[in-house]
Design an enzyme around this catalytic site. Structure first.
Site, mmCIF file in Angstrom:
data_model
loop_
_atom_site.group_PDB
_atom_site.id
_atom_site.type_symbol
_atom_site.label_atom_id
_atom_site.label_comp_id
_atom_site.label_asym_id
_atom_site.label_seq_id
_atom_site.Cartn_x
_atom_site.Cartn_y
_atom_site.Cartn_z
ATOM 1 N N ARG A 1 0.862 -1.180 0.000
ATOM 2 C CA ARG A 1 0.000 0.000 0.000
ATOM 3 C C ARG A 1 0.901 1.233 0.000
ATOM 4 N NH1 ARG A 1 -2.945 -0.477 5.326
ATOM 5 N NH2 ARG A 1 -3.941 1.454 4.652
ATOM 6 N N LYS B 1 -2.431 -7.587 11.931
ATOM 7 C CA LYS B 1 -3.804 -7.455 12.445
ATOM 8 C C LYS B 1 -4.810 -7.230 11.311
ATOM 9 C CE LYS B 1 -3.791 -2.474 13.463
ATOM 10 N NZ LYS B 1 -4.071 -1.448 14.490
ATOM 11 N N ASP B 2 -4.331 -6.833 10.118
ATOM 12 C CA ASP B 2 -5.213 -6.634 8.967
ATOM 13 C C ASP B 2 -5.368 -7.874 8.102
ATOM 14 O OD1 ASP B 2 -5.563 -3.964 9.651
ATOM 15 O OD2 ASP B 2 -3.935 -3.257 8.379
ATOM 16 N N LEU C 1 -13.978 -0.413 16.787
ATOM 17 C CA LEU C 1 -15.043 -0.737 17.741
ATOM 18 C C LEU C 1 -14.461 -1.319 19.025
ATOM 19 C CD1 LEU C 1 -17.617 -2.326 15.272
ATOM 20 C CD2 LEU C 1 -17.692 -0.031 16.263
ATOM 21 N N ARG C 2 -13.349 -2.038 18.897
ATOM 22 C CA ARG C 2 -12.657 -2.578 20.070
ATOM 23 C C ARG C 2 -12.208 -1.458 20.988
ATOM 24 N NH1 ARG C 2 -7.423 -2.539 21.103
ATOM 25 N NH2 ARG C 2 -6.976 -1.864 18.972
ATOM 26 N N ARG C 3 -11.586 -0.440 20.417
ATOM 27 C CA ARG C 3 -11.132 0.690 21.228
ATOM 28 C C ARG C 3 -12.315 1.454 21.796
ATOM 29 N NH1 ARG C 3 -6.810 2.170 16.594
ATOM 30 N NH2 ARG C 3 -5.084 0.857 17.314
ATOM 31 N N ARG D 1 -11.067 7.899 10.253
ATOM 32 C CA ARG D 1 -10.294 7.108 9.306
ATOM 33 C C ARG D 1 -9.348 8.024 8.541
ATOM 34 N NH1 ARG D 1 -12.795 3.446 5.520
ATOM 35 N NH2 ARG D 1 -10.590 2.890 5.330
ATOM 36 N N ARG E 1 -4.990 12.047 10.244
ATOM 37 C CA ARG E 1 -5.550 11.918 11.588
ATOM 38 C C ARG E 1 -4.874 12.903 12.546
ATOM 39 N NH1 ARG E 1 -6.718 5.451 12.643
ATOM 40 N NH2 ARG E 1 -7.167 4.903 10.478
ATOM 41 N N CYS F 1 -12.792 -6.928 12.588
ATOM 42 C CA CYS F 1 -13.019 -5.536 12.968
ATOM 43 C C CYS F 1 -14.493 -5.170 12.874
ATOM 44 C CB CYS F 1 -12.186 -4.600 12.112
ATOM 45 S SG CYS F 1 -12.759 -4.449 10.427
#
Length: 308
Positions: free
Chosen positions: A9, A80-81, A127-129, A146, A152, A240
């Site tokens: 990416r 994690k992705d 959502l976890r955070r 995002r 950010r 996620c």
């Protein structure tokens, strides 16, 4: 082979990760390694939370297609992705030495979470955070955030947020602590990280000559920890799209495991914290997931998904 092509990416963090692997492989094998940049759907669709548009696989599909079309030999992902299953012809060949897996709060005005004013605006797309922040501070106003890391940070500096939450690994790799006034690291008791957070996953064509070149990137401790975490997610069929955290931390001959899942508004959750023997790591993730399922995890995750 005389040359390896890495599909990557184009985000700043993804390029850092790919450059790190490139440098490692060139030193290890005296081989030429080049980067080929691609935009993924996850990089383009920035207006919606990941949970609503298909989850983390949006960051890997285009890179996988480039390998299947023989335009690249490997791809470097934030592990994690990476989904649990791979297209035929590809495999996860290595997991790098892990950076710290904690989450961190970045702010211009407030040193720690407890210093934030009531109803403070916190930016995160996770959502976890969100769930765990609300368990710590139910008054917080959690807003979806995002975009790439720089955008950010810009939104934080422009005053759109009182604080934002990012993975500490990305903060350290890109020296983001130099761009903001305060970085407060959450302990794993305060906020359980995402599965595999801080580790890089090397996905590649399932060809012996390529796999043999990449195995040097494998870190035994990272493999042990992330095997537990990824097995837990796989058996629960979570990602996620639902609030779920799992972290395994190797401590000599023991492994400290923390896990949590629940509803995005933190009104209901399941949580575990315990030690196992290192020798039991291969079955630990699946056993923990089955325990959560016996306590009603499947129903809880289904309701969580319906709330999104």
């Amino acid at each position: 082979m005389k040359e390896l092509i890495i599909a990557t990416r184009k985000s700043q963090l993804a390029l850092w990760q790919s450059e790190w692997v490139k440098s490692f492989l060139e030193k290890e094998h005296n081989i030429k390694v080049v980067l080929e940049g691609f935009k993924t759907k996850g990089d383009i669709l920035l207006d919606s939370p990941l949970a609503k548009i298909g989850g983390k696989g949006l960051f890997t599909k285009e890179l996988e297609q480039s390998m299947l079309e023989k335009k690249a030999h490997l791809a470097v992902h934030s592990l994690k992705d990476v989904p649990s299953f791979f297209p035929e012809g590809l495999k996860l060949v290595a997991i790098s030495k892990r950076e710290e897996s904690n989450d961190a709060m970045l702010s211009q005005k407030y040193p720690t979470l407890k210093d934030l004013p009531k109803n403070a605006k916190i930016g995160t797309t996770s959502l976890r955070r969100k769930m765990q922040l609300l368990l710590l501070r139910p008054d917080l106003n959690i807003i979806s955030l995002r975009g790439n890391v720089n955008s950010r940070i810009d939104k934080l500096k422009n005053g759109e947020f009182d604080a934002i939450v990012l993975a500490l690994a990305g903060v350290k790799r890109l020296n983001l602590d130099s761009l903001v006034n305060y970085v407060s690291v959450f302990s794993k008791d305060e906020m359980i990280p995402a599965a595999s957070q801080g580790a890089l996953g090397i996905e590649a064509l399932d060809m012996p000559e390529i796999v043999s070149l990449l195995e040097c990137l494998n870190d035994e401790n990272s493999v042990i920890e992330t095997t537990i975490e990824r097995d837990f997610i796989r058996v629960l069929e979570g990602g996620c799209q639902v609030p779920i955290g799992i972290n395994a931390q190797l401590l000599q001959d023991k492994i400290h495991i923390r896990a949590i899942l629940g509803l995005p508004d933190a009104s209901e959750f399941l949580k575990e914290d315990f030690l196992i023997n290192k020798s039991d790591f291969k079955s630990a993730g699946e056993k923990l997931a089955l325990k959560f399922i016996s306590l009603g995890a499947k129903d809880l995750l289904k309701r969580a998904e319906a709330m999104i």
